[in-house]
Design an enzyme around this catalytic site. Structure first.
Site, PDB file in Angstrom:
ATOM      1  N   ARG A  82       0.832  -1.209   0.000  1.00 61.35           N
ATOM      2  CA  ARG A  82       0.000   0.000   0.000  1.00 61.35           C
ATOM      3  C   ARG A  82       0.864   1.255   0.000  1.00 61.35           C
ATOM      4  O   ARG A  82       0.543   2.253  -0.641  1.00 61.35           O
ATOM      5  CB  ARG A  82      -0.945  -0.019   1.206  1.00 61.35           C
ATOM      6  CG  ARG A  82      -1.992   1.092   1.167  1.00 61.35           C
ATOM      7  CD  ARG A  82      -3.051   0.902   2.233  1.00 61.35           C
ATOM      8  NE  ARG A  82      -2.500   1.034   3.583  1.00 61.35           N
ATOM      9  CZ  ARG A  82      -3.181   0.786   4.692  1.00 61.35           C
ATOM     10  NH1 ARG A  82      -4.436   0.360   4.628  1.00 61.35           N
ATOM     11  NH2 ARG A  82      -2.622   0.932   5.886  1.00 61.35           N
ATOM     12  N   LYS A 184      -2.546   6.624   1.572  1.00 52.54           N
ATOM     13  CA  LYS A 184      -2.290   7.022   2.954  1.00 52.54           C
ATOM     14  C   LYS A 184      -1.245   8.135   2.936  1.00 52.54           C
ATOM     15  O   LYS A 184      -0.048   7.881   2.933  1.00 52.54           O
ATOM     16  CB  LYS A 184      -1.812   5.813   3.752  1.00 52.54           C
ATOM     17  CG  LYS A 184      -2.343   5.804   5.180  1.00 52.54           C
ATOM     18  CD  LYS A 184      -2.146   4.468   5.844  1.00 52.54           C
ATOM     19  CE  LYS A 184      -2.488   4.560   7.315  1.00 52.54           C
ATOM     20  NZ  LYS A 184      -3.917   4.768   7.599  1.00 52.54           N
ATOM     21  N   GLU A 220     -16.096   7.092   4.511  1.00 52.70           N
ATOM     22  CA  GLU A 220     -15.450   6.567   5.719  1.00 52.70           C
ATOM     23  C   GLU A 220     -15.330   7.669   6.745  1.00 52.70           C
ATOM     24  O   GLU A 220     -15.838   8.767   6.541  1.00 52.70           O
ATOM     25  CB  GLU A 220     -14.101   5.929   5.376  1.00 52.70           C
ATOM     26  CG  GLU A 220     -13.094   6.873   4.748  1.00 52.70           C
ATOM     27  CD  GLU A 220     -11.708   6.234   4.632  1.00 52.70           C
ATOM     28  OE1 GLU A 220     -11.278   5.547   5.559  1.00 52.70           O
ATOM     29  OE2 GLU A 220     -11.059   6.447   3.608  1.00 52.70           O
TER      30      GLU A 220
HETATM   31  C1  LIG Z   1      -5.050   4.033   7.844  1.00 52.73           C
HETATM   32  C2  LIG Z   1      -6.440   4.377   7.464  1.00 52.73           C
HETATM   33  C3  LIG Z   1      -7.506   3.482   7.640  1.00 52.73           C
HETATM   34  C4  LIG Z   1      -7.339   2.149   8.312  1.00 52.73           C
HETATM   35  O1  LIG Z   1      -6.516   1.290   7.594  1.00 52.73           O
HETATM   36  P1  LIG Z   1      -5.831   0.026   8.307  1.00 52.73           P
HETATM   37  O2  LIG Z   1      -4.944  -0.514   7.246  1.00 52.73           O
HETATM   38  O3  LIG Z   1      -6.907  -0.901   8.677  1.00 52.73           O
HETATM   39  O4  LIG Z   1      -5.103   0.552   9.486  1.00 52.73           O
HETATM   40  C5  LIG Z   1      -8.756   3.863   7.209  1.00 52.73           C
HETATM   41  N1  LIG Z   1      -8.973   5.078   6.643  1.00 52.73           N
HETATM   42  C6  LIG Z   1      -7.980   5.959   6.468  1.00 52.73           C
HETATM   43  C7  LIG Z   1      -8.277   7.265   5.837  1.00 52.73           C
HETATM   44  C8  LIG Z   1      -6.684   5.640   6.866  1.00 52.73           C
HETATM   45  O5  LIG Z   1      -5.707   6.534   6.693  1.00 52.73           O
END
Ligand SMILES: *Cc1c(COP(=O)(O)O)cnc(C)c1O
Length: 341
Positions: A82, A184, A220
């Site tokens: 990722r 991310k 989200e």
């Molecule tokens: C990191 C993150 C998540 C959660 O991802 P995980 O891989 O489960 O930790 C969800 N939404 C956003 C915007 C994130 O930055």
């Protein structure tokens, strides 16, 4: 193993300086050899790309001590790949996946005394990240970058444990339809801080962001994906190009399907459907799953049948199975548990 002298059961989700962190630099078109360092501080040029145009991506994962004392991480390969996807969207070089895993291993081994003891609920949170280091004043991608990875012991993300939270539909948007919502990057968080502070000031725990184009679909929260359980026990999770592909959510889908025999569906979810669901939760590495009891918009309040006292029964099963897999008390699917020591 002698552990650091911390009050493990009362750790917050905060930063504590540990002994060693990993650093590697990208220069002249290639990554240099990385190494561990004692120095938690970074000296940068005043015009470094990260400081001017925010070229940065990051990851988050945890190291867990299991009952037998071994220390493991959970699906670090997904974080590695990722981060490569995030870097690509930000015009940054990829940090190779195998080196990412090596950095995780080196940092965990060097900081083993900071990995919270089994049974405390605390973990060593690992933060890999990469940022532009050389001076950039005309707008363009930098040519030099630094990859770093540190660990910090953390307690559970939500202090009130697994009590259901109340969230509001944000008046602000998180990620544009063809923007950077699926990667991310710190920039997605910088622009969500105002929405966060506003939600907290209004008495809510979190924001629910809707799709910016139509504001009819659920996306989200600022840092966690949604899962919903229907009244006939199906798991539904929103599908959108501007949602971050959470490792926790992807894992919960497998657990629901393969361990609980549930039907699992990834599809666009309308806000107007919320009132039909039996349970709602938000999921991410930090909190695993946090149950949502209530969602408030300007027009309506949706109260899930699971209530405000405890997690819904299906959410609880998913939570117990996934944390069991992470702590080694439940058999893990092939390749999910990466043993470090
Ligand atoms: C990191 C993150 C998540 C959660 O991802 P995980 O891989 O489960 O930790 C969800 N939404 C956003 C915007 C994130 O930055």
């Amino acid at each position: 193993m002698e552990k650091a002298n911390l009050d493990w059961k009362n750790l917050s989700f905060g930063y504590i300086t540990t002994d060693k962190r990993y650093v590697a630099n990208f220069k002249d078109g290639k990554w240099g050899e990385g190494s561990l360092t004692d120095d938690p501080n970074i000296t940068l040029n005043e015009c470094a790309g990260i400081l001017q145009y925010c070229q940065e991506v990051f990851e988050g994962l945890k190291a867990y001590e299991q009952e037998d004392g071994s220390i493991v991480t959970f699906r670090p390969d997904l974080n590695a790949s990722r981060m490569m996807d995030s870097a690509k969207r930000m015009e940054m070089p990829s940090f190779p996946a195998e080196r990412f895993i090596e950095a995780v291993e080196e940092v965990v081994r060097a900081n083993a005394k900071w990995v919270p003891p089994y049974g405390t609920g605390a973990t060593l949170y690992l933060r890999p990240y990469m940022f532009a280091t050389n001076p950039v004043i005309g707008v363009k991608p930098a040519t030099e970058y630094q990859f770093r990875l540190f660990g910090t012991p953390v307690g559970p993300y939500f202090k009130n444990g697994v009590k259901p939270i109340t969230i509001c539909v944000s008046d602000f948007d998180r990620a544009a339809p063809r923007g950077t919502g699926f990667i991310k990057a710190g920039l997605n968080y910088a622009m969500s801080l105002h929405a966060n502070v506003t939600a907290h000031a209004n008495g809510y725990d979190e924001n629910m962001f809707l799709d910016p184009a139509t504001r009819t679909y659920v996306e989200e929260t600022g840092g966690a994906n949604f899962i919903f359980i229907t009244k006939d026990g199906e798991l539904v999770t929103p599908k959108s190009n501007s949602i971050l592909p959470s490792v926790t959510r992807r894992s919960l889908l497998v657990v629901a399907k393969d361990y609980l025999g549930m039907k699992v569906t990834e599809r666009p979810v309308k806000f107007s459907e919320l009132k039909d669901f039996a349970e709602c939760g938000i999921c991410g590495t930090a909190a695993v799953i946090c149950p949502v009891g209530k969602v408030v918009s300007h027009d309506e309040t949706v109260c899930f049948p699971s209530g405000m006292e405890k997690m819904g029964p299906v959410t609880q099963k998913l939570y117990d199975l996934l944390t069991g897999i992470q702590y080694g008390t439940v058999d893990a699917p092939e390749g999910w548990i990466h043993k470090i020591m």
